[in-house]
Design a protein around this motif. Structure first.
Motif, PDB file in Angstrom:
ATOM      1  N   ALA A 167       0.838  -1.198   0.000  1.00 12.17           N
ATOM      2  CA  ALA A 167       0.000   0.000   0.000  1.00 12.17           C
ATOM      3  C   ALA A 167       0.872   1.248   0.000  1.00 12.17           C
ATOM      4  O   ALA A 167       2.037   1.219   0.409  1.00 12.17           O
ATOM      5  CB  ALA A 167      -0.924   0.003   1.217  1.00 12.17           C
ATOM      6  N   GLU A 168       0.272   2.356  -0.450  1.00 13.45           N
ATOM      7  CA  GLU A 168       1.030   3.608  -0.539  1.00 13.45           C
ATOM      8  C   GLU A 168       1.511   4.078   0.823  1.00 13.45           C
ATOM      9  O   GLU A 168       2.602   4.621   0.973  1.00 13.45           O
ATOM     10  CB  GLU A 168       0.150   4.692  -1.183  1.00 13.45           C
ATOM     11  CG  GLU A 168       0.873   6.005  -1.409  1.00 13.45           C
ATOM     12  CD  GLU A 168       0.011   7.014  -2.130  1.00 13.45           C
ATOM     13  OE1 GLU A 168       0.419   8.187  -2.201  1.00 13.45           O
ATOM     14  OE2 GLU A 168      -1.078   6.629  -2.629  1.00 13.45           O
ATOM     15  N   ALA A 169       0.701   3.837   1.866  1.00 15.70           N
ATOM     16  CA  ALA A 169       1.057   4.285   3.220  1.00 15.70           C
ATOM     17  C   ALA A 169       2.130   3.421   3.856  1.00 15.70           C
ATOM     18  O   ALA A 169       2.811   3.851   4.794  1.00 15.70           O
ATOM     19  CB  ALA A 169      -0.189   4.310   4.096  1.00 15.70           C
ATOM     20  N   GLY A 170       2.285   2.199   3.386  1.00 17.93           N
ATOM     21  CA  GLY A 170       3.269   1.304   3.987  1.00 17.93           C
ATOM     22  C   GLY A 170       2.882  -0.146   3.772  1.00 17.93           C
ATOM     23  O   GLY A 170       1.751  -0.467   3.400  1.00 17.93           O
ATOM     24  N   LEU A 171       3.792  -1.013   4.043  1.00 20.73           N
ATOM     25  CA  LEU A 171       3.564  -2.444   3.835  1.00 20.73           C
ATOM     26  C   LEU A 171       2.500  -2.983   4.792  1.00 20.73           C
ATOM     27  O   LEU A 171       2.494  -2.660   5.978  1.00 20.73           O
ATOM     28  CB  LEU A 171       4.875  -3.210   4.052  1.00 20.73           C
ATOM     29  CG  LEU A 171       4.773  -4.734   4.108  1.00 20.73           C
ATOM     30  CD1 LEU A 171       4.303  -5.300   2.774  1.00 20.73           C
ATOM     31  CD2 LEU A 171       6.105  -5.351   4.525  1.00 20.73           C
ATOM     32  N   ILE A 172       1.624  -3.840   4.254  1.00 22.14           N
ATOM     33  CA  ILE A 172       0.678  -4.602   5.072  1.00 22.14           C
ATOM     34  C   ILE A 172       0.947  -6.075   4.786  1.00 22.14           C
ATOM     35  O   ILE A 172       0.732  -6.543   3.657  1.00 22.14           O
ATOM     36  CB  ILE A 172      -0.785  -4.257   4.743  1.00 22.14           C
ATOM     37  CG1 ILE A 172      -1.042  -2.762   4.910  1.00 22.14           C
ATOM     38  CG2 ILE A 172      -1.732  -5.068   5.639  1.00 22.14           C
ATOM     39  CD1 ILE A 172      -2.434  -2.338   4.443  1.00 22.14           C
TER      40      ILE A 172
END
Length: 341
Positions: free
Chosen positions: A324-329
């Motif tokens: 994801a753009e906000a960070g890894l999930i």
């Protein structure tokens, strides 16, 4: 002339060398698990003894063609084996060819041995043996995997030590404080690293899930797990000693990557680890925020393959990545029964 010492007089009474008879050789061959084969170079017909038929998972039959045998050779080895057998007539001296065969879902390693350059040919027929070398090959593969894993861990530890030094330098007001904080973090890293190996037999359950995660993630947090930018909220359940090694290895790998490329590589990044229960599984979610721009890596390295192998075979589950753009999930699904064992 002086008499010879007594110890030299017994030479004449030594027993004669044993005479090996065909039945003796047959017993030795059966005891060693050696399979005999004969190959007619004109008709392409193979004849094997009972040990050979059992090794190849074939019913009792008089002959079998090479093409029929080929159907049981691993597809990746088939052309190589055919070429190797054809080339044996031009090979000077003994030869040995190792390859895999498939018996249902089982993979066996076979070693074919004989004499080349028509040395062993009689009546247009060549002779040789098959040996089941599955155990040796599996041991070699295990050693290669262990060597690769150790090399990977050493590189990771060096990268982590560098990252922890950077974290300590940002928060420390003096060289003495930095040295103290770095020492504490490296000590915590050592405790976490101890969890990435099996516990001694008889020590019982490894830890509660939350405690295990806290110990593993503490070295990466400026203020320690639960207090700073790393938050852990999981259900209360025990992790068995068998599963602890696998889970620790997975978390250690995720945290290392977060330290190198993700949210833990910058001071503003955060990490949340939570869990939900789904029937017989427990789903662990690894959620990173505030790190550098995420760029999906299509080709996984050794660490990625090691994690997938561990999750599949040790934890009975799967792992999925959402860049994801906000960070890894990262979503880690594990068998509750496997996790508790």
């Amino acid at each position: 002339m002086p008499e010879a010492p007594e110890e030299f007089e017994v030479v004449a009474d030594m027993p004669e060398r044993h005479e090996w008879r065909p039945e003796h050789l047959r017993r030795a061959i059966v005891a060693a698990g050696v399979a005999l084969w004969a190959w007619n170079v004109d008709t392409d017909g193979f004849t094997m003894d009972a040990i050979g038929l059992d090794l190849w998972g074939l019913p009792d039959r008089k002959t079998v063609t090479f093409e029929q045998l080929s159907s049981r050779i691993h597809p990746a080895d088939r052309d190589r084996v055919r070429s190797a057998f054809t080339a044996t007539r031009a090979i000077l001296g003994p030869y040995e060819t190792d390859f895999r065969i498939l018996i249902g879902d089982e993979v066996r390693w076979v070693s074919a041995r004989g004499q080349g350059e028509d040395v062993g040919i009689v009546g247009r027929t060549m002779y040789g043996i098959f040996l089941d070398v599955t155990g040796r090959k599996q041991a070699e593969e295990g050693h290669e995997l262990l060597a690769g894993e150790m090399s990977h861990r050493v590189k990771n530890l060096l990268a982590i030590a560098s990252g922890l030094t950077a974290i300590s330098s940002r928060s420390a007001d003096s060289a003495e404080q930095m040295a103290s904080e770095l020492t504490d973090r490296l000590s915590a890293l050592g405790r976490a690293h101890d969890l990435v190996r099996p516990l001694p037999t008889g020590q019982g359950d490894a830890a509660l899930l939350g405690d295990l995660l806290s110990v593993l993630l503490a070295p990466y947090d400026d203020l320690g797990a639960f207090k700073g930018r790393i938050r852990v909220a999981v259900e209360r359940m025990g992790v068995g000693e068998k599963a602890a090694t696998g889970l620790a290895l997975v978390i250690h790998e995720l945290a290392t990557n977060a330290m190198k490329y993700g949210a833990l590589s910058v001071s503003a990044g955060t990490l949340d680890v939570s869990s939900v229960a789904e029937e017989d599984d427990i789903v662990l979610t690894w959620l990173e925020h505030g790190g550098p721009e995420v760029r999906e890596r299509h080709e996984g390295g050794f660490g990625t393959r090691l994690v997938e192998r561990t999750v599949t075979y040790q934890l009975g589950g799967t792992i999925a990545y959402d860049w994801a753009e906000a960070g890894l999930i990262a979503t880690l699904r594990m068998s509750r029964a496997r996790l508790a064992s």
